[in-house]
Each structure stands twice: as C-alpha cells, then as structure tokens.
Design a protein around this motif. Structure first.
Motif, PDB file in Angstrom:
ATOM      1  N   SER A   1     -32.858  37.103 -23.497  1.00 30.43           N
ATOM      2  CA  SER A   1     -32.527  36.412 -24.732  1.00 30.43           C
ATOM      3  C   SER A   1     -33.821  36.134 -25.492  1.00 30.43           C
ATOM      4  CB  SER A   1     -31.804  35.102 -24.422  1.00 30.43           C
ATOM      5  OG  SER A   1     -31.564  34.383 -25.601  1.00 30.43           O
ATOM      6  N   ASP A   2     -33.706  35.976 -26.794  1.00 34.85           N
ATOM      7  CA  ASP A   2     -34.909  35.742 -27.601  1.00 34.85           C
ATOM      8  C   ASP A   2     -35.338  34.277 -27.598  1.00 34.85           C
ATOM      9  OD1 ASP A   2     -32.639  35.042 -28.999  1.00 34.85           O
ATOM     10  OD2 ASP A   2     -33.344  35.789 -30.933  1.00 34.85           O
ATOM     11  N   LEU A   3     -34.818  33.475 -26.655  1.00 33.15           N
ATOM     12  CA  LEU A   3     -35.165  32.060 -26.576  1.00 33.15           C
ATOM     13  C   LEU A   3     -35.762  31.709 -25.218  1.00 33.15           C
ATOM     14  CD1 LEU A   3     -31.928  30.455 -28.042  1.00 33.15           C
ATOM     15  CD2 LEU A   3     -34.130  30.649 -29.180  1.00 33.15           C
ATOM     16  N   ALA A   4     -36.878  30.969 -25.230  1.00 38.04           N
ATOM     17  CA  ALA A   4     -37.399  30.376 -24.001  1.00 38.04           C
ATOM     18  C   ALA A   4     -36.567  29.129 -23.732  1.00 38.04           C
ATOM     19  CB  ALA A   4     -38.875  30.017 -24.185  1.00 38.04           C
ATOM     20  N   MET A   5     -36.671  28.558 -22.531  1.00 32.92           N
ATOM     21  CA  MET A   5     -35.850  27.397 -22.171  1.00 32.92           C
ATOM     22  C   MET A   5     -36.012  26.245 -23.162  1.00 32.92           C
ATOM     23  SD  MET A   5     -33.572  26.049 -20.291  1.00 32.92           S
ATOM     24  CE  MET A   5     -33.348  26.619 -18.623  1.00 32.92           C
ATOM     25  N   GLU A   6     -37.241  25.933 -23.550  1.00 32.90           N
ATOM     26  CA  GLU A   6     -37.458  24.832 -24.493  1.00 32.90           C
ATOM     27  C   GLU A   6     -36.840  25.160 -25.851  1.00 32.90           C
ATOM     28  OE1 GLU A   6     -40.574  26.582 -23.383  1.00 32.90           O
ATOM     29  OE2 GLU A   6     -39.976  25.676 -21.493  1.00 32.90           O
ATOM     30  N   ASP A   7     -37.047  26.387 -26.295  1.00 34.18           N
ATOM     31  CA  ASP A   7     -36.476  26.815 -27.567  1.00 34.18           C
ATOM     32  C   ASP A   7     -34.952  26.810 -27.506  1.00 34.18           C
ATOM     33  OD1 ASP A   7     -39.057  27.201 -28.491  1.00 34.18           O
ATOM     34  OD2 ASP A   7     -39.041  29.356 -28.078  1.00 34.18           O
ATOM     35  N   CYS A   8     -34.405  27.177 -26.350  1.00 33.02           N
ATOM     36  CA  CYS A   8     -32.958  27.220 -26.180  1.00 33.02           C
ATOM     37  C   CYS A   8     -32.362  25.832 -26.367  1.00 33.02           C
ATOM     38  CB  CYS A   8     -32.604  27.775 -24.799  1.00 33.02           C
ATOM     39  SG  CYS A   8     -30.833  27.780 -24.453  1.00 33.02           S
ATOM     40  N   GLU A   9     -32.940  24.843 -25.706  1.00 28.37           N
ATOM     41  CA  GLU A   9     -32.428  23.476 -25.832  1.00 28.37           C
ATOM     42  C   GLU A   9     -32.535  22.998 -27.274  1.00 28.37           C
ATOM     43  OE1 GLU A   9     -33.616  20.615 -22.789  1.00 28.37           O
ATOM     44  OE2 GLU A   9     -34.171  22.319 -21.532  1.00 28.37           O
ATOM     45  N   GLY A  10     -33.656  23.292 -27.922  1.00 31.11           N
ATOM     46  CA  GLY A  10     -33.819  22.914 -29.323  1.00 31.11           C
ATOM     47  C   GLY A  10     -32.819  23.622 -30.215  1.00 31.11           C
ATOM     48  N   PHE A  11     -32.589  24.892 -29.951  1.00 34.46           N
ATOM     49  CA  PHE A  11     -31.643  25.690 -30.727  1.00 34.46           C
ATOM     50  C   PHE A  11     -30.230  25.122 -30.595  1.00 34.46           C
ATOM     51  CE2 PHE A  11     -28.607  29.303 -30.369  1.00 34.46           C
ATOM     52  CZ  PHE A  11     -28.584  29.677 -31.704  1.00 34.46           C
ATOM     53  N   LEU A  12     -29.819  24.824 -29.367  1.00 36.64           N
ATOM     54  CA  LEU A  12     -28.453  24.347 -29.144  1.00 36.64           C
ATOM     55  C   LEU A  12     -28.231  22.917 -29.623  1.00 36.64           C
ATOM     56  CD1 LEU A  12     -27.743  25.810 -25.587  1.00 36.64           C
ATOM     57  CD2 LEU A  12     -26.960  26.698 -27.793  1.00 36.64           C
ATOM     58  N   SER A  13     -29.273  22.089 -29.588  1.00 38.84           N
ATOM     59  CA  SER A  13     -29.108  20.673 -29.925  1.00 38.84           C
ATOM     60  C   SER A  13     -29.519  20.338 -31.349  1.00 38.84           C
ATOM     61  CB  SER A  13     -29.922  19.821 -28.945  1.00 38.84           C
ATOM     62  OG  SER A  13     -31.298  20.080 -29.094  1.00 38.84           O
ATOM     63  N   SER A  14     -29.765  21.335 -32.168  1.00 35.70           N
ATOM     64  CA  SER A  14     -30.392  21.096 -33.466  1.00 35.70           C
ATOM     65  C   SER A  14     -29.482  20.583 -34.563  1.00 35.70           C
ATOM     66  CB  SER A  14     -31.062  22.384 -33.943  1.00 35.70           C
ATOM     67  OG  SER A  14     -30.076  23.367 -34.164  1.00 35.70           O
ATOM     68  N   GLY A  15     -28.190  20.621 -34.414  1.00 36.14           N
ATOM     69  CA  GLY A  15     -27.404  20.202 -35.564  1.00 36.14           C
ATOM     70  C   GLY A  15     -25.986  19.812 -35.244  1.00 36.14           C
ATOM     71  N   ALA A  16     -25.092  20.163 -36.149  1.00 39.32           N
ATOM     72  CA  ALA A  16     -23.689  19.780 -36.042  1.00 39.32           C
ATOM     73  C   ALA A  16     -23.102  20.284 -34.725  1.00 39.32           C
ATOM     74  CB  ALA A  16     -22.899  20.358 -37.210  1.00 39.32           C
ATOM     75  N   PRO A  17     -22.407  19.421 -34.021  1.00 40.10           N
ATOM     76  CA  PRO A  17     -21.822  19.829 -32.749  1.00 40.10           C
ATOM     77  C   PRO A  17     -20.745  20.901 -32.936  1.00 40.10           C
ATOM     78  CG  PRO A  17     -21.787  17.437 -32.973  1.00 40.10           C
ATOM     79  CD  PRO A  17     -22.181  18.004 -34.297  1.00 40.10           C
ATOM     80  N   LEU A  18     -20.655  21.739 -31.961  1.00 41.55           N
ATOM     81  CA  LEU A  18     -19.580  22.723 -31.898  1.00 41.55           C
ATOM     82  C   LEU A  18     -18.326  21.974 -31.461  1.00 41.55           C
ATOM     83  CD1 LEU A  18     -18.742  25.754 -31.904  1.00 41.55           C
ATOM     84  CD2 LEU A  18     -19.327  25.782 -29.475  1.00 41.55           C
ATOM     85  N   VAL A  19     -17.245  22.080 -32.233  1.00 46.57           N
ATOM     86  CA  VAL A  19     -16.029  21.346 -31.869  1.00 46.57           C
ATOM     87  C   VAL A  19     -14.945  22.250 -31.291  1.00 46.57           C
ATOM     88  CG1 VAL A  19     -16.379  19.381 -33.402  1.00 46.57           C
ATOM     89  CG2 VAL A  19     -15.166  21.387 -34.243  1.00 46.57           C
ATOM     90  N   SER A  20     -14.940  23.515 -31.693  1.00 50.21           N
ATOM     91  CA  SER A  20     -13.965  24.433 -31.112  1.00 50.21           C
ATOM     92  C   SER A  20     -14.463  25.868 -31.259  1.00 50.21           C
ATOM     93  CB  SER A  20     -12.588  24.272 -31.753  1.00 50.21           C
ATOM     94  OG  SER A  20     -12.612  24.706 -33.092  1.00 50.21           O
ATOM     95  N   PHE A  21     -13.875  26.710 -30.470  1.00 52.11           N
ATOM     96  CA  PHE A  21     -14.234  28.125 -30.510  1.00 52.11           C
ATOM     97  C   PHE A  21     -13.048  28.949 -30.058  1.00 52.11           C
ATOM     98  CE2 PHE A  21     -15.423  26.501 -26.365  1.00 52.11           C
ATOM     99  CZ  PHE A  21     -14.871  27.436 -25.499  1.00 52.11           C
ATOM    100  N   ASP A  22     -13.081  30.209 -30.417  1.00 57.48           N
ATOM    101  CA  ASP A  22     -12.059  31.153 -29.974  1.00 57.48           C
ATOM    102  C   ASP A  22     -12.770  32.455 -29.626  1.00 57.48           C
ATOM    103  OD1 ASP A  22      -9.426  32.153 -29.473  1.00 57.48           O
ATOM    104  OD2 ASP A  22      -9.542  33.226 -31.386  1.00 57.48           O
ATOM    105  N   VAL A  23     -12.543  32.933 -28.419  1.00 58.81           N
ATOM    106  CA  VAL A  23     -13.151  34.176 -27.961  1.00 58.81           C
ATOM    107  C   VAL A  23     -12.084  35.262 -27.998  1.00 58.81           C
ATOM    108  CG1 VAL A  23     -14.293  35.350 -26.038  1.00 58.81           C
ATOM    109  CG2 VAL A  23     -14.749  32.919 -26.474  1.00 58.81           C
ATOM    110  N   GLY A  24     -12.351  36.314 -28.745  1.00 62.46           N
ATOM    111  CA  GLY A  24     -11.413  37.425 -28.838  1.00 62.46           C
ATOM    112  C   GLY A  24     -11.550  38.379 -27.659  1.00 62.46           C
ATOM    113  N   GLY A  25     -10.819  39.459 -27.719  1.00 63.50           N
ATOM    114  CA  GLY A  25     -10.875  40.468 -26.669  1.00 63.50           C
ATOM    115  C   GLY A  25     -12.172  41.253 -26.724  1.00 63.50           C
ATOM    116  N   ALA A  26     -12.509  41.860 -25.614  1.00 59.32           N
ATOM    117  CA  ALA A  26     -13.754  42.640 -25.527  1.00 59.32           C
ATOM    118  C   ALA A  26     -13.766  43.698 -26.626  1.00 59.32           C
ATOM    119  CB  ALA A  26     -13.874  43.287 -24.163  1.00 59.32           C
ATOM    120  N   ARG A  27     -14.886  43.763 -27.332  1.00 58.94           N
ATOM    121  CA  ARG A  27     -15.014  44.698 -28.442  1.00 58.94           C
ATOM    122  C   ARG A  27     -15.702  45.987 -28.006  1.00 58.94           C
ATOM    123  NH1 ARG A  27     -16.823  42.001 -33.746  1.00 58.94           N
ATOM    124  NH2 ARG A  27     -14.637  41.470 -33.831  1.00 58.94           N
ATOM    125  N   SER A  28     -16.714  45.852 -27.177  1.00 58.60           N
ATOM    126  CA  SER A  28     -17.414  47.056 -26.714  1.00 58.60           C
ATOM    127  C   SER A  28     -18.102  46.760 -25.389  1.00 58.60           C
ATOM    128  CB  SER A  28     -18.439  47.532 -27.747  1.00 58.60           C
ATOM    129  OG  SER A  28     -19.486  46.586 -27.859  1.00 58.60           O
TER     130      SER A  28
END
Length: 154
Positions: free
Chosen positions: A71-98
């Motif tokens: 991944s293009d994120l180091a552990m510190e960058d990853c935490e900063g990336f994920l915690s940087s803003g509006a919380p994720l409230v929901s998601f939907d994962v579709g079927g495998a594309r490729s």
C-alpha cells in the motif's frame, strides 16, 4: 458379412473409456476452478467488509494492520489517513469486478460505495490481496484509491 474381431471391440471399448475419462477430468478441473474462485472471492469480500467495519468503528490501528505491505501508506500515514475527517457511516461492497494473479498472490477488485457522516459519498474500487497460504488477506487502500482528496475528511 464379417464380424469385427474381438480385438477391434476391445480397442473401441478402451477408446470410449479414455474419452469418457478425459471428459470427466476436464469437467472436474473446470468445476474445481470455479469453486476455488468463488471461495477466494467470498474470503476476499469478507476481508474487505471486516476492514471497512474497522474504519467505520474508527479502530485505526486494527484497520491499518489489514493494509497490504505494498500500500502507498506507512503505518503512521495510514492512521492519519483513516482518522483525518468525517467518519464513515455506511458502505456497500459489490461483487468481485476483476481478479488478477502474479507471483505475490491473487488480487481481487471490488466496487465499494462509501457514505460519510457529513452526507457525502464516494464510489471507489478497492483491491484485496490474497497471499500464500497461512498469511491473512490484505486490503490495498490509500489516497490513490479514492476520488476525494481526503476521503475520510469532512
């Protein structure tokens, strides 16, 4: 009218058995391949759902542990990336594309719809890497995967 020799009947019988065996082997190979692909896709989808659940619950360290080494994120960058803003409230994962394979493992891409606490949403594609047996599946997520400049930022 002459009757075929017994050796001709034996040859026909052996040929029929060989053809039948080949058909059964090819059918088994194809059905096992499909079953393996479906198992891989189900496992990869479960990994992605678990990862997104951790992001939604704001459990950054556990989510970052599921990130792929490439991944293009180091552990510190990853935490900063994920915690940087509006919380994720929901998601939907579709079927495998490729699905792609290389020397590092199998990589399966899924379409994902993300909805944030500020009402914004995003349609992206995330990839799950399935490494060699005994190693957990990993998720490739980072700024490059998202359409928003700071995806988890409000």
């Amino acid at each position: 009218m002459t009757r075929p020799r017994p050796s001709a009947w034996i040859a026909i019988l052996v040929f029929a058995i060989l053809v039948t065996g080949c058909i059964i082997a090819v059918w088994t190979f194809i059905s096992e391949g499909n079953a393996m692909r479906q198992r891989d896709e189900a496992r990869a989808r479960a990994t992605l759902v678990a990862y997104l659940d951790l992001v939604r619950q704001r459990k950054w360290i556990k989510a970052c542990d599921m990130q792929d080494d490439t991944s293009d994120l180091a552990m510190e960058d990853c935490e900063g990336f994920l915690s940087s803003g509006a919380p994720l409230v929901s998601f939907d994962v579709g079927g495998a594309r490729s699905t792609s394979w290389n020397t590092e493992g199998t990589f399966i891409k899924f379409p994902v719809s993300l909805v944030y606490a500020d009402g914004s949403h995003e349609q992206i594609e995330l990839e799950v890497g399935s490494k060699a047996r005994g190693y957990p599946d990993t998720v490739l997520d980072g700024p490059i995967s998202h359409t928003r400049e700071r995806p988890y930022e409000g």
